[in-house]
Design a protein around this motif. Sequence first.
Motif, PDB file in Angstrom:
ATOM      1  N   GLU A  73       0.851  -1.201   0.000  1.00 10.43           N
ATOM      2  CA  GLU A  73       0.000   0.000   0.000  1.00 10.43           C
ATOM      3  C   GLU A  73       0.884   1.248   0.000  1.00 10.43           C
ATOM      4  O   GLU A  73       1.814   1.370   0.793  1.00 10.43           O
ATOM      5  CB  GLU A  73      -0.894   0.002   1.233  1.00 10.43           C
ATOM      6  N   VAL A  74       0.596   2.168  -0.916  1.00  8.45           N
ATOM      7  CA  VAL A  74       1.433   3.357  -1.081  1.00  8.45           C
ATOM      8  C   VAL A  74       0.807   4.554  -0.383  1.00  8.45           C
ATOM      9  O   VAL A  74      -0.389   4.830  -0.546  1.00  8.45           O
ATOM     10  CB  VAL A  74       1.644   3.674  -2.575  1.00  8.45           C
ATOM     11  N   SER A  75       1.616   5.263   0.388  1.00  6.66           N
ATOM     12  CA  SER A  75       1.181   6.500   1.037  1.00  6.66           C
ATOM     13  C   SER A  75       2.087   7.636   0.596  1.00  6.66           C
ATOM     14  O   SER A  75       3.300   7.454   0.457  1.00  6.66           O
ATOM     15  CB  SER A  75       1.246   6.355   2.558  1.00  6.66           C
ATOM     16  N   THR A  76       1.500   8.801   0.369  1.00  8.00           N
ATOM     17  CA  THR A  76       2.288   9.976   0.002  1.00  8.00           C
ATOM     18  C   THR A  76       2.232  11.036   1.105  1.00  8.00           C
ATOM     19  O   THR A  76       2.495  12.206   0.854  1.00  8.00           O
ATOM     20  CB  THR A  76       1.783  10.592  -1.314  1.00  8.00           C
ATOM     21  N   GLY A  77       1.902  10.610   2.301  1.00  2.00           N
ATOM     22  CA  GLY A  77       1.881  11.552   3.418  1.00  2.00           C
ATOM     23  C   GLY A  77       0.869  12.659   3.270  1.00  2.00           C
ATOM     24  O   GLY A  77       1.074  13.771   3.756  1.00  2.00           O
ATOM     25  N   GLY A  78      -0.230  12.372   2.577  1.00  2.61           N
ATOM     26  CA  GLY A  78      -1.277  13.384   2.407  1.00  2.61           C
ATOM     27  C   GLY A  78      -1.113  14.247   1.176  1.00  2.61           C
ATOM     28  O   GLY A  78      -1.932  15.149   0.927  1.00  2.61           O
ATOM     29  N   TYR A  79      -0.072  14.009   0.375  1.00  3.57           N
ATOM     30  CA  TYR A  79       0.108  14.824  -0.823  1.00  3.57           C
ATOM     31  C   TYR A  79      -0.949  14.497  -1.861  1.00  3.57           C
ATOM     32  O   TYR A  79      -1.105  13.341  -2.273  1.00  3.57           O
ATOM     33  CB  TYR A  79       1.491  14.609  -1.432  1.00  3.57           C
ATOM     34  N   ARG A  80      -1.655  15.512  -2.290  1.00  5.77           N
ATOM     35  CA  ARG A  80      -2.692  15.367  -3.320  1.00  5.77           C
ATOM     36  C   ARG A  80      -2.858  16.731  -3.993  1.00  5.77           C
ATOM     37  O   ARG A  80      -3.469  17.643  -3.426  1.00  5.77           O
ATOM     38  CB  ARG A  80      -4.012  14.911  -2.709  1.00  5.77           C
ATOM     39  N   PRO A  81      -2.311  16.897  -5.197  1.00  6.93           N
ATOM     40  CA  PRO A  81      -2.389  18.207  -5.853  1.00  6.93           C
ATOM     41  C   PRO A  81      -3.811  18.605  -6.199  1.00  6.93           C
ATOM     42  O   PRO A  81      -4.719  17.765  -6.256  1.00  6.93           O
ATOM     43  CB  PRO A  81      -1.533  18.014  -7.106  1.00  6.93           C
ATOM     44  N   ASP A  82      -3.989  19.886  -6.447  1.00  8.42           N
ATOM     45  CA  ASP A  82      -5.291  20.462  -6.779  1.00  8.42           C
ATOM     46  C   ASP A  82      -5.915  19.752  -7.979  1.00  8.42           C
ATOM     47  O   ASP A  82      -5.356  19.757  -9.081  1.00  8.42           O
ATOM     48  CB  ASP A  82      -5.085  21.948  -7.088  1.00  8.42           C
ATOM     49  N   GLY A  83      -7.076  19.159  -7.772  1.00  5.68           N
ATOM     50  CA  GLY A  83      -7.715  18.375  -8.817  1.00  5.68           C
ATOM     51  C   GLY A  83      -8.139  19.202 -10.016  1.00  5.68           C
ATOM     52  O   GLY A  83      -8.118  18.706 -11.152  1.00  5.68           O
ATOM     53  N   THR A  84      -8.495  20.452  -9.804  1.00  5.68           N
ATOM     54  CA  THR A  84      -8.904  21.309 -10.923  1.00  5.68           C
ATOM     55  C   THR A  84      -7.721  21.583 -11.842  1.00  5.68           C
ATOM     56  O   THR A  84      -7.849  21.550 -13.077  1.00  5.68           O
ATOM     57  CB  THR A  84      -9.484  22.631 -10.398  1.00  5.68           C
ATOM     58  N   ILE A  85      -6.551  21.838 -11.247  1.00  8.58           N
ATOM     59  CA  ILE A  85      -5.349  22.077 -12.048  1.00  8.58           C
ATOM     60  C   ILE A  85      -4.941  20.796 -12.772  1.00  8.58           C
ATOM     61  O   ILE A  85      -4.603  20.822 -13.960  1.00  8.58           O
ATOM     62  CB  ILE A  85      -4.203  22.594 -11.163  1.00  8.58           C
ATOM     63  N   VAL A  86      -4.986  19.676 -12.074  1.00  4.81           N
ATOM     64  CA  VAL A  86      -4.622  18.400 -12.696  1.00  4.81           C
ATOM     65  C   VAL A  86      -5.554  18.095 -13.869  1.00  4.81           C
ATOM     66  O   VAL A  86      -5.119  17.603 -14.914  1.00  4.81           O
ATOM     67  CB  VAL A  86      -4.646  17.258 -11.664  1.00  4.81           C
ATOM     68  N   ALA A  87      -6.828  18.400 -13.725  1.00  9.71           N
ATOM     69  CA  ALA A  87      -7.773  18.175 -14.819  1.00  9.71           C
ATOM     70  C   ALA A  87      -7.408  19.016 -16.041  1.00  9.71           C
ATOM     71  O   ALA A  87      -7.516  18.550 -17.186  1.00  9.71           O
ATOM     72  CB  ALA A  87      -9.195  18.504 -14.358  1.00  9.71           C
ATOM     73  N   ARG A  88      -6.964  20.247 -15.824  1.00 15.06           N
ATOM     74  CA  ARG A  88      -6.538  21.086 -16.947  1.00 15.06           C
ATOM     75  C   ARG A  88      -5.302  20.498 -17.631  1.00 15.06           C
ATOM     76  O   ARG A  88      -5.161  20.578 -18.860  1.00 15.06           O
ATOM     77  CB  ARG A  88      -6.266  22.511 -16.466  1.00 15.06           C
ATOM     78  N   VAL A  89      -4.401  19.927 -16.830  1.00 18.46           N
ATOM     79  CA  VAL A  89      -3.220  19.271 -17.399  1.00 18.46           C
ATOM     80  C   VAL A  89      -3.639  18.083 -18.267  1.00 18.46           C
ATOM     81  O   VAL A  89      -3.140  17.904 -19.382  1.00 18.46           O
ATOM     82  CB  VAL A  89      -2.261  18.828 -16.279  1.00 18.46           C
TER      83      VAL A  89
END
Length: 211
Positions: free
Chosen positions: A155-171
């Motif tokens: 199981e992978v954890s990123t310590g709570g890192y989760r970029p802005d979903g709206t920006i990622v969607a634009r990417v």
Amino acid sequence: MKPDSLDVRSVIDDLMVHVGTLPDASWDEFAHNLTWTRREAIGHLCDDLVFYAMQIAGNQPPQTSYVEFLEPPAWREGGLQVVLYPDPDTGTRGAVGCLDAAGGVLTAVVASVPASRRGFHPAGISDASGFAAMGIAEAVLHGYDILAVADDGGEVSTGGYRPDGTIVARVLDRIFPDAARTDDAWADLLRATGRHAESESTNWRWNSEVR
């Protein structure tokens, strides 16, 4: 809406907070599922951000190659070639500072060049929005590589890192137009780049052409 300079700056600022929590000693450890150390990974990211900026910064941007610099040898035997390699003696502070400055270079260039400016990338001649999207993708994906830790069960954890979903969607809209989409843009990007359980070891490539 296409990715822009404000999106680049926002993503870099957020990533700085998260990588800033890593202990100094962790930078010589390997990044998740890579043969690069975390320091090499963030140096590679800084190279990406600055070199992407240089592709459109000049009045006569290159159309058939990257700006032609001689890369130094790898900083360790078998390691990754990195130009903007954070000084190991500066630990986390130095790594974060390099990320801040490199992100600032791409932010400034994307904000200032004309919309008609085009520069070379192997995945397609691109404009400012394309280089912004690629820079953001490099930041969030290598941020994931640097921060991700797998437990004994995989199981992978990123310590709570989760970029802005709206920006990622634009990417995704800009450089992954054919990627499968759900209501979770971050999971979609990880899946599209072989970083999801459903797509590990999958070959992938984005499309930076101006459409």
